[in-house]
Design a protein around this motif. Structure first.
Motif, mmCIF file in Angstrom:
data_model
loop_
_atom_site.group_PDB
_atom_site.id
_atom_site.type_symbol
_atom_site.label_atom_id
_atom_site.label_comp_id
_atom_site.label_asym_id
_atom_site.label_seq_id
_atom_site.Cartn_x
_atom_site.Cartn_y
_atom_site.Cartn_z
ATOM 1 N N TYR A 353 0.836 -1.199 0.000
ATOM 2 C CA TYR A 353 0.000 0.000 0.000
ATOM 3 C C TYR A 353 0.871 1.249 0.000
ATOM 4 C CZ TYR A 353 -3.483 -3.459 1.135
ATOM 5 O OH TYR A 353 -4.292 -4.562 1.094
ATOM 6 N N LEU A 354 0.561 2.165 -0.953
ATOM 7 C CA LEU A 354 1.285 3.420 -1.105
ATOM 8 C C LEU A 354 0.538 4.539 -0.399
ATOM 9 C CD1 LEU A 354 2.091 3.029 -4.885
ATOM 10 C CD2 LEU A 354 3.840 3.276 -3.107
ATOM 11 N N GLU A 355 1.236 5.227 0.484
ATOM 12 C CA GLU A 355 0.660 6.389 1.166
ATOM 13 C C GLU A 355 1.347 7.647 0.638
ATOM 14 O OE1 GLU A 355 1.233 8.017 5.535
ATOM 15 O OE2 GLU A 355 -0.238 6.362 5.501
ATOM 16 N N GLU A 356 0.537 8.580 0.121
ATOM 17 C CA GLU A 356 1.104 9.810 -0.433
ATOM 18 C C GLU A 356 1.638 10.688 0.692
ATOM 19 O OE1 GLU A 356 0.079 12.714 -4.096
ATOM 20 O OE2 GLU A 356 -1.543 12.421 -2.644
ATOM 21 N N THR A 357 2.875 11.080 0.571
ATOM 22 C CA THR A 357 3.522 11.899 1.596
ATOM 23 C C THR A 357 3.936 13.270 1.074
ATOM 24 O OG1 THR A 357 5.553 10.692 1.035
ATOM 25 C CG2 THR A 357 4.361 9.981 2.997
ATOM 26 N N THR A 358 4.046 13.416 -0.230
ATOM 27 C CA THR A 358 4.327 14.715 -0.849
ATOM 28 C C THR A 358 3.368 14.884 -2.020
ATOM 29 O OG1 THR A 358 6.662 14.667 -0.238
ATOM 30 C CG2 THR A 358 6.039 16.139 -2.032
ATOM 31 N N THR A 359 2.650 16.015 -2.038
ATOM 32 C CA THR A 359 1.621 16.237 -3.047
ATOM 33 C C THR A 359 1.985 17.448 -3.902
ATOM 34 O OG1 THR A 359 0.000 15.437 -1.459
ATOM 35 C CG2 THR A 359 -0.866 16.564 -3.396
ATOM 36 N N PRO A 360 1.796 17.385 -5.226
ATOM 37 C CA PRO A 360 2.076 18.539 -6.082
ATOM 38 C C PRO A 360 1.209 19.732 -5.691
ATOM 39 C CG PRO A 360 1.781 16.549 -7.382
ATOM 40 C CD PRO A 360 1.357 16.216 -5.994
ATOM 41 N N ASP A 361 1.733 20.945 -5.851
ATOM 42 C CA ASP A 361 0.978 22.162 -5.550
ATOM 43 C C ASP A 361 -0.315 22.190 -6.359
ATOM 44 O OD1 ASP A 361 2.982 22.892 -3.864
ATOM 45 O OD2 ASP A 361 3.945 24.299 -5.274
ATOM 46 N N GLY A 362 -1.398 22.554 -5.686
ATOM 47 C CA GLY A 362 -2.685 22.700 -6.363
ATOM 48 C C GLY A 362 -3.508 21.434 -6.397
ATOM 49 N N TYR A 363 -2.978 20.322 -5.823
ATOM 50 C CA TYR A 363 -3.691 19.041 -5.852
ATOM 51 C C TYR A 363 -3.915 18.534 -4.432
ATOM 52 C CZ TYR A 363 -2.948 18.933 -10.855
ATOM 53 O OH TYR A 363 -2.980 19.237 -12.188
ATOM 54 N N ASN A 364 -5.011 17.835 -4.268
ATOM 55 C CA ASN A 364 -5.364 17.316 -2.953
ATOM 56 C C ASN A 364 -4.575 16.055 -2.618
ATOM 57 O OD1 ASN A 364 -7.286 19.318 -2.514
ATOM 58 N ND2 ASN A 364 -8.924 18.102 -3.480
ATOM 59 N N THR A 365 -4.083 15.957 -1.391
ATOM 60 C CA THR A 365 -3.402 14.754 -0.922
ATOM 61 C C THR A 365 -4.411 13.604 -0.821
ATOM 62 O OG1 THR A 365 -1.835 16.081 0.339
ATOM 63 C CG2 THR A 365 -2.046 13.760 0.951
ATOM 64 N N LEU A 366 -4.000 12.416 -1.251
ATOM 65 C CA LEU A 366 -4.894 11.261 -1.201
ATOM 66 C C LEU A 366 -5.273 10.948 0.239
ATOM 67 C CD1 LEU A 366 -3.097 8.931 -3.769
ATOM 68 C CD2 LEU A 366 -5.017 10.460 -4.179
ATOM 69 N N THR A 367 -6.528 10.605 0.428
ATOM 70 C CA THR A 367 -7.023 10.353 1.784
ATOM 71 C C THR A 367 -6.848 8.898 2.216
ATOM 72 O OG1 THR A 367 -9.244 9.925 0.920
ATOM 73 C CG2 THR A 367 -8.723 12.195 1.599
ATOM 74 N N LYS A 368 -6.563 8.016 1.289
ATOM 75 C CA LYS A 368 -6.322 6.625 1.663
ATOM 76 C C LYS A 368 -5.177 6.064 0.834
ATOM 77 C CE LYS A 368 -9.593 4.401 -1.517
ATOM 78 N NZ LYS A 368 -10.722 3.442 -1.617
ATOM 79 N N ARG A 369 -4.604 4.972 1.301
ATOM 80 C CA ARG A 369 -3.473 4.345 0.617
ATOM 81 C C ARG A 369 -3.929 3.621 -0.651
ATOM 82 N NH1 ARG A 369 -0.681 1.739 6.103
ATOM 83 N NH2 ARG A 369 -0.081 3.757 7.027
ATOM 84 N N GLU A 370 -3.060 3.645 -1.638
ATOM 85 C CA GLU A 370 -3.328 2.971 -2.907
ATOM 86 C C GLU A 370 -2.750 1.549 -2.868
ATOM 87 O OE1 GLU A 370 -4.859 4.011 -5.831
ATOM 88 O OE2 GLU A 370 -5.570 5.797 -4.761
ATOM 89 N N GLU A 371 -3.540 0.586 -3.269
ATOM 90 C CA GLU A 371 -3.126 -0.829 -3.206
ATOM 91 C C GLU A 371 -2.237 -1.202 -4.399
ATOM 92 O OE1 GLU A 371 -5.512 -4.834 -3.977
ATOM 93 O OE2 GLU A 371 -6.051 -3.940 -2.036
ATOM 94 N N VAL A 372 -1.211 -2.014 -4.111
ATOM 95 C CA VAL A 372 -0.323 -2.565 -5.138
ATOM 96 C C VAL A 372 -0.310 -4.080 -4.968
ATOM 97 C CG1 VAL A 372 2.030 -2.662 -6.045
ATOM 98 C CG2 VAL A 372 1.146 -0.515 -5.090
ATOM 99 N N THR A 373 -0.537 -4.825 -6.036
ATOM 100 C CA THR A 373 -0.550 -6.292 -5.959
ATOM 101 C C THR A 373 0.637 -6.862 -6.736
ATOM 102 O OG1 THR A 373 -2.957 -6.359 -5.758
ATOM 103 C CG2 THR A 373 -1.857 -8.389 -6.444
ATOM 104 N N ILE A 374 1.458 -7.650 -6.042
ATOM 105 C CA ILE A 374 2.589 -8.339 -6.675
ATOM 106 C C ILE A 374 2.211 -9.806 -6.810
ATOM 107 C CG2 ILE A 374 5.013 -9.001 -6.446
ATOM 108 C CD1 ILE A 374 4.686 -6.043 -6.889
ATOM 109 N N THR A 375 2.325 -10.334 -8.016
ATOM 110 C CA THR A 375 1.894 -11.700 -8.309
ATOM 111 C C THR A 375 3.069 -12.642 -8.439
ATOM 112 O OG1 THR A 375 -0.013 -10.817 -9.497
ATOM 113 C CG2 THR A 375 0.536 -13.126 -9.881
ATOM 114 N N SER A 376 2.975 -13.800 -7.804
ATOM 115 C CA SER A 376 4.016 -14.823 -7.913
ATOM 116 C C SER A 376 4.144 -15.295 -9.352
ATOM 117 C CB SER A 376 3.666 -16.010 -7.005
ATOM 118 O OG SER A 376 4.603 -17.041 -7.157
ATOM 119 N N GLY A 377 5.367 -15.383 -9.826
ATOM 120 C CA GLY A 377 5.614 -15.853 -11.187
ATOM 121 C C GLY A 377 5.515 -14.777 -12.241
ATOM 122 N N ALA A 378 5.298 -13.531 -11.841
ATOM 123 C CA ALA A 378 5.201 -12.446 -12.818
ATOM 124 C C ALA A 378 6.500 -12.321 -13.608
ATOM 125 C CB ALA A 378 4.891 -11.130 -12.111
ATOM 126 N N THR A 379 6.374 -11.979 -14.881
ATOM 127 C CA THR A 379 7.550 -11.823 -15.740
ATOM 128 C C THR A 379 7.777 -10.370 -16.149
ATOM 129 O OG1 THR A 379 6.203 -12.325 -17.689
ATOM 130 C CG2 THR A 379 7.344 -14.170 -16.633
#
Length: 429
Positions: A353-379
């Motif tokens: 899960y990615l939590e935004e810690t630095t946000t570009p000027d003029g944009y809202n900081t994300l309120t929740k973490r973004e999910e990342v899925t790593i799959t076994s055997g991925a190429t």
């Protein structure tokens, strides 16, 4: 007079091993059961053989196997081994190209077959031909690995993080009659760093003595271990020696490749060489940042193992992006600094899960973490795009703000100007 052994065949010969035939005694036969033995080198009796005044050789009770009087005792065989320099070698040594070795056209005699496979030899004078079995067996090695020291060891691929430790066991199983050095050469790819502790234990779990029972040389990515001949000779058939060691997965580990991070063990005994290779896999993701339409620079993230709370997964940066680093600084952000995104590597399969810690000027900081899925055997790297929405201007004090009044005022001014111009035109008519 018939030939006692016109043909000697070794069955179950071991390919690439060398077999050497010697004549121990001369012999003569009447073609049935009568056989006489003589020797040019054995002129006096010993514990196992008697020599009479005419040079005839007979076997003593001590030379006979106590359970089978038709066979030589182990003690007699051991003594004959010490006398090999007195025997007459027959022809050149033969290297087995298959499962049999043969000598033909042999004169009457009592024969001794020596082999590079081990200490058990064959001594025979069967008439008219002799077929004997290879008595030795070749030692073997077996390699396995585990993600934890006390876990289940197997030869299957492990899927792990950079920074994790892989635990290995290499089990040497002795053969029958083994009497030579046993050499194991372990070679790891650059993504695995050999750790310093290597233990060598016998079947009872007792430590062997370095430089007495075995020798060991190490490198950053492997070692060479040799069980010394003197120790091998003390091992019984199927006795084992277990080598335990470990390696840490480093930032050079190849990602998205099931065979990119390998550990190969070469086992060598006499003329026999076998190899076994096992693998560790690790994975990555490519992170992009947009506003929904175009690349958005200036975003930073931290990585966690849970959607809320959980543990931060620390990273370090190098020329190719960021990699999982258990010793990295908790303050290090994963910065997206290119429209091509940024690579984050060295992760085991699972959800992150990615939590935004630095946000570009003029944009809202994300309120929740973004999910990342790593799959076994991925190429290939998992593709992750995080979208930031632009912020909207908030109203000023006084309710709906002053902007609306500026707009209305401007419209009134323009309207008044239009009316004034119209009146002037009318007057001028």
């Amino acid at each position: 007079t018939s030939t006692i052994a016109t043909l000697i065949t070794v069955d179950n010969a071991i390919k690439d091993e060398t077999y050497t035939l010697y004549k121990v005694f001369d012999a003569k036969s009447d073609g049935s059961d009568a056989i006489s033995y003589k020797s040019t080198w054995m002129t006096t009796s010993n514990d196992y053989f008697a020599v009479d005044s005419k040079g005839n050789i007979t076997i003593k009770d001590a030379g006979k196997d106590p359970t089978d009087k038709t066979k030589l005792s182990d003690a007699a065989i051991s003594w004959l081994k010490t006398q090999i320099s007195n025997f007459t070698q027959v022809g050149d040594p033969k290297v087995a190209s298959g499962t049999t070795v043969e000598w033909t056209g042999l004169a009457d005699g009592y024969y001794y077959i020596n082999t590079t496979t081990g200490s058990f030899v064959t001594i025979d004078s069967v008439r008219p031909d002799a077929t004997v079995e290879e008595k030795n067996t070749i030692p073997s090695g077996d390699k396995s690995q585990s993600a934890t020291k006390s876990g289940t060891y197997a030869d299957t691929t492990l899927h792990m993080n950079i920074g994790d430790t892989v635990y290995y066991k290499y089990v040497i199983t002795n053969g029958k009659g083994s009497d030579k050095n046993i050499k194991v050469t372990d070679t790891m790819t650059n993504g695995l760093d050999l750790q310093s502790t290597i233990t060598v234990k016998d079947k009872e779990g007792s430590a062997l003595v370095k430089d007495t029972d075995y020798t060991l040389t190490t490198t950053d990515h492997g070692f060479v271990l040799t069980l010394l001949e003197a120790y091998v000779k003390t091992m019984g058939t199927n006795d084992t020696v277990t080598v335990e060691y470990s390696a840490k997965i480093n930032k050079n580990a190849v990602v998205d490749n099931a065979t990119g991070n390998s550990n190969n063990a070469e086992f060598k005994y006499s003329g026999q060489t076998t190899e076994e290779t096992i693998y560790v896999a690790t994975y990555d993701f490519q992170l992009y940042k947009t506003d929904g339409k175009k690349y958005l620079p200036g975003s930073g993230f931290k990585l966690y193992d849970a959607a809320t709370g959980g543990n931060q997964i620390t990273v370090s940066k190098d020329d190719t992006g960021y990699y999982r680093d258990a010793d990295g600084s908790a303050s290090t952000q994963i910065m997206v600094e290119s429209a091509d995104g940024v690579n984050v590597r060295g992760l085991a399969p699972g959800k992150y899960y990615l939590e935004e810690t630095t946000t570009p000027d003029g944009y809202n900081t994300l309120t929740k973490r973004e999910e990342v899925t790593i799959t076994s055997g991925a190429t290939a790297a998992a593709q992750v795009t995080v979208v930031n929405e632009a912020g909207t201007e908030l109203p000023s004090t006084g309710g709906i703000g002053t902007t609306i009044f500026y707009i209305i005022g401007a419209a009134l001014v323009i309207g008044c100007a239009v009316i004034l111009v119209s009146r002037r035109r009318i007057r001028n008519k």
